[in-house]
Design an enzyme around this catalytic site. Structure first.
Site, short mmCIF file in Angstrom:
data_model
loop_
_atom_site.label_atom_id
_atom_site.label_comp_id
_atom_site.label_asym_id
_atom_site.label_seq_id
_atom_site.Cartn_x
_atom_site.Cartn_y
_atom_site.Cartn_z
N TRP A 80 -4.30 -31.01 5.13
CA TRP A 80 -3.75 -31.31 6.46
C TRP A 80 -3.79 -32.81 6.75
CZ3 TRP A 80 -4.61 -27.95 11.35
CH2 TRP A 80 -4.03 -26.68 11.16
N ARG A 120 -14.38 -40.41 8.62
CA ARG A 120 -15.42 -39.52 9.11
C ARG A 120 -16.75 -39.82 8.41
NH1 ARG A 120 -12.13 -38.95 12.32
NH2 ARG A 120 -11.16 -37.05 13.15
N ARG A 155 -29.58 -18.32 12.14
CA ARG A 155 -28.86 -17.94 10.92
C ARG A 155 -27.63 -18.80 10.65
NH1 ARG A 155 -28.97 -11.36 10.00
NH2 ARG A 155 -31.23 -11.21 9.61
N HIS A 168 -14.82 -26.15 9.04
CA HIS A 168 -14.60 -27.58 9.21
C HIS A 168 -13.99 -28.19 7.94
CE1 HIS A 168 -17.62 -26.95 12.47
NE2 HIS A 168 -16.84 -27.80 13.08
N GLY A 226 -29.86 -19.62 17.20
CA GLY A 226 -28.84 -19.82 16.18
C GLY A 226 -29.46 -19.97 14.80
N ARG A 285 -10.64 -24.89 -0.81
CA ARG A 285 -9.26 -25.08 -1.24
C ARG A 285 -9.20 -25.56 -2.70
NH1 ARG A 285 -7.16 -28.68 2.82
NH2 ARG A 285 -7.46 -26.87 4.17
N ASP A 289 -4.25 -35.07 12.73
CA ASP A 289 -5.34 -35.84 12.12
C ASP A 289 -6.63 -35.77 12.93
OD1 ASP A 289 -4.37 -36.88 9.74
OD2 ASP A 289 -3.47 -38.63 10.71
N SER A 349 -22.91 -32.64 19.77
CA SER A 349 -21.97 -32.97 18.71
C SER A 349 -21.40 -34.36 18.97
CB SER A 349 -20.82 -31.95 18.69
OG SER A 349 -19.74 -32.41 17.90
#
Length: 344
Positions: free
Chosen positions: A232, A239, A42, A209, A40, A217, A299, A137
């Site tokens: 959203w 977090r 790249r 994400h 992975g 945005r 959420d 993760s």
């Protein structure tokens, strides 16, 4: 042995045993001339790991891109390992995405990640890779785990439904690493990063994400002169965010200082609400309009803060503050607008 047969196996004893210092920590620098395969390479994580390893003097960083080798294809993966014979593997390859992608495409997130992991881990074992780091993760932990989340919380409760397929795949990878350690005695390890961001992130409008989504945005709203931005959810979930360059440092640190079967959390140990994050991104981008929230959208997990005491006890700590990292990431985003780097 072909790729469809049972995995046989290398001698359990590693050629250079890890040394344990008086402080109880493992200390054994990796050979800078070792052949390192960053699966992975790249992606967001893989590219950061490669950058850091080069800075640290590693001279043989090889491995195909996803366009050159589909890690879901078992025979092709085994053939590549047979030819390349890497000494060290960092398994950072994965199908990843934000809350919408995980919730609407669970089949791909489960199937693709299981195949990638099983193929790479089986091939690494088949061809005697001594050192391997599997990257999971923080979504592996129960939705309502006690905060901050300790590594021991794994498999103690229900997962967050919007990303349970991805989480199950990553949990499977952790267990496979532990099985290899028990059965073959190889010093393979697992690390569980918190939410990541940085140069090379995925800014796809539907699949990224939360943090790159906010950057995109707000930037587009600023450029178009939009009077408001709608995000959203309620903005109340908390977090934790870690710059990917800090994760890259942690990966090498763990390979050289950790040799246990349990996963290690990698994060900052601090968090903020999504609403606070949005305000920080708005300031960095320079958007002057209003911010609204759509509580009809999910959420996700209410809070996800990692206990990083296991990692900090090994002598590692993050270096990049969130605002500094956001500014750097936004500059990279603007610089790469209109290029393939943003993976539109």
């Amino acid at each position: 042995m072909n790729a469809d047969s049972d995995v046989a196996h290398p001698a359990a004893s590693a050629p250079n045993a890890l040394a344990v210092a008086a402080d109880g920590n493992v200390h054994r620098p990796l050979d800078r001339s070792a052949r390192v395969f960053v699966a992975g390479r790249r992606g967001l994580v893989g590219s950061a790991v490669c950058r850091h390893l080069r800075r640290e003097g590693f001279t043989d960083l090889g491995g195909p891109t996803s366009a050159e080798l589909d890690l879901r294809e078992r025979r092709a993966v085994f053939a590549w390992f047979a030819d390349a014979r890497p000494d060290v593997v960092v398994l950072a390859a994965a199908r990843v995405g934000g809350i919408k992608a995980n919730a609407t495409r669970p089949t791909e997130f489960l199937s693709d990640n299981l195949r990638i992991q099983v193929n790479v881990l089986d091939a690494a074992l088949e061809h005697g890779v001594e050192r391997l780091l599997f990257l999971g993760s923080s979504c592996i932990y129960p939705k309502l785990a006690e905060q901050p989340i300790r590594e021991e919380a794994l498999l103690t409760g229900p997962l967050e439904p919007t990303n349970d397929a991805y989480a199950i795949a990553k949990i499977t990878g952790i267990l496979q690493v532990q099985a290899v350690r028990r059965q073959y005695g190889l010093p393979w390890i697992s690390a569980m990063p918190t939410n990541l961001y940085g140069s090379g992130d995925n800014f796809h409008p539907k699949h990224c994400h939360v943090l790159p989504s906010l950057i995109r945005r707000f930037h587009e709203a600023k450029e178009s002169g939009a009077r408001s931005v709608v995000n959203w959810g309620s903005g109340s979930p908390r977090r934790e965010f870690l710059h990917v360059d800090d994760l890259a440092r942690a990966c090498l640190h763990l390979l050289e200082h950790y040799d246990e079967g349990g996963p290690v959390n990698v994060g900052t140990g601090t968090d903020l609400t999504i609403r606070e994050l949005a305000e920080l991104v708005r300031q960095v981008v320079g958007y002057q309009g209003s911010v609204e929230w759509d509580p009809s959208q999910p959420d996700g997990t209410p809070r996800k803060l990692l206990d990083v005491s296991r990692l900090t006890a090994l002598g590692w700590a993050p270096r990049i503050a969130l605002r500094e990292g956001l500014a750097q990431t936004y500059a990279w985003y603007v610089e790469n607008l209109g290029t393939d780097a943003l993976r539109h």
